[in-house]
Design an enzyme around this catalytic site. Structure first.
Site, short mmCIF file in Angstrom:
data_model
loop_
_atom_site.label_atom_id
_atom_site.label_comp_id
_atom_site.label_asym_id
_atom_site.label_seq_id
_atom_site.Cartn_x
_atom_site.Cartn_y
_atom_site.Cartn_z
N LYS A 169 0.84 -1.21 0.00
CA LYS A 169 0.00 0.00 0.00
C LYS A 169 0.86 1.25 0.00
O LYS A 169 0.36 2.36 0.10
CB LYS A 169 -0.91 0.03 1.23
CG LYS A 169 -2.04 -0.96 1.24
CD LYS A 169 -3.13 -0.58 2.23
CE LYS A 169 -2.76 -0.76 3.66
NZ LYS A 169 -3.88 -0.50 4.59
N LYS A 205 2.63 2.27 2.39
CA LYS A 205 2.45 2.91 3.70
C LYS A 205 3.51 2.34 4.63
O LYS A 205 3.73 1.14 4.68
CB LYS A 205 1.07 2.53 4.27
CG LYS A 205 -0.02 3.57 4.03
CD LYS A 205 -1.26 3.24 4.89
CE LYS A 205 -2.15 4.46 5.01
NZ LYS A 205 -3.31 4.23 5.86
N1 C2G Z 1 -10.74 6.63 9.07
C1 C2G Z 1 -11.78 7.51 9.38
N2 C2G Z 1 -11.49 8.78 9.73
C2 C2G Z 1 -10.21 9.21 9.79
C3 C2G Z 1 -9.15 8.32 9.51
C4 C2G Z 1 -9.44 7.02 9.15
O1 C2G Z 1 -12.96 7.14 9.33
N3 C2G Z 1 -9.96 10.49 10.15
C5 C2G Z 1 -11.08 5.26 8.69
C6 C2G Z 1 -10.65 4.91 7.26
O2 C2G Z 1 -11.63 5.37 6.33
C7 C2G Z 1 -10.58 3.39 7.32
C8 C2G Z 1 -10.14 3.13 8.77
O3 C2G Z 1 -10.39 4.35 9.51
O4 C2G Z 1 -11.88 2.82 7.12
C9 C2G Z 1 -8.67 2.78 8.88
O5 C2G Z 1 -7.92 3.82 8.28
P1 C2G Z 1 -6.43 3.48 7.76
O6 C2G Z 1 -5.68 2.81 8.84
O7 C2G Z 1 -5.89 4.70 7.09
O8 C2G Z 1 -6.76 2.37 6.66
P2 C2G Z 1 -6.35 2.35 5.12
O9 C2G Z 1 -4.92 2.62 4.95
O10 C2G Z 1 -7.36 3.19 4.41
O11 C2G Z 1 -6.52 0.79 4.78
O12 C2G Z 1 -8.07 -2.93 2.35
C10 C2G Z 1 -8.40 -1.67 2.89
C11 C2G Z 1 -7.18 -0.99 3.44
O13 C2G Z 1 -6.44 -1.83 4.32
C12 C2G Z 1 -7.63 0.26 4.18
#
Ligand code: C2G
Length: 130
Positions: free
Chosen positions: A44, A46
């Site tokens: 990803k 990340k």
């Molecule tokens: N999230 C949120 N509000 C934020 C930050 C994050 O609602 N201010 C939500 C994201 O939309 C996601 C969850 O928290 O549903 C986890 O966020 P991340 O750890 O950034 O996940 P991400 O990198 O988007 O990974 O297969 C899907 C991926 O693994 C998602």
């Protein structure tokens, strides 16, 4: 029993994550969180501060979370929904539409993201303190 499933990295856990997990849990009775492994994070593009093991440990301590499983790749979601007998798949709406293929297997819900916080913002704000 209604089972809910969501995915994410959940690094530097913050109130936006908690908001998501609480609302996801409120949609059912049992919440499974698939947390990205360090290897999948690399895919990803990340880099997380906490290791997979520690992000898993932290998630397991959250009252809204019933089970934590690894997210190893983009392709596992259908199998996860089937294996865990999931009724509702939930993601923040930055992913709106991206997982609609799961609608053949379960309900798909995109929840509004929490404004004003993100792991990236935390890192940037800390950098500006130095
Ligand atoms: N999230 C949120 N509000 C934020 C930050 C994050 O609602 N201010 C939500 C994201 O939309 C996601 C969850 O928290 O549903 C986890 O966020 P991340 O750890 O950034 O996940 P991400 O990198 O988007 O990974 O297969 C899907 C991926 O693994 C998602």
């Amino acid at each position: 029993m209604k089972k809910v499933l969501t995915y994410g990295t959940f690094d530097l856990l913050h109130w936006g994550h908690i908001n998501l997990l609480k609302r996801a849990k409120d949609l059912g009775d049992y919440l499974v969180v698939a947390v990205s492994t360090d290897e999948f994070n690399a895919i990803k593009d990340k880099k997380s501060y906490h290791s997979y093991e520690n992000r898993k440990l932290i998630l397991e301590a959250i009252r809204y979370v019933d089970e934590v499983i690894p997210e190893n790749n983009w392709e596992q979601k259908i199998q996860d929904v089937i294996n865990h007998k999931i009724d509702i798949f939930v993601m923040g709406n930055d992913w709106e539409g991206k997982f609609d293929f799961l609608k053949n297997y379960c309900e798909v819900v995109y929840l509004p993201r929490t404004e004003g916080i993100s792991t990236t913002k935390i890192k940037e704000d800390l950098l500006s303190l130095t």
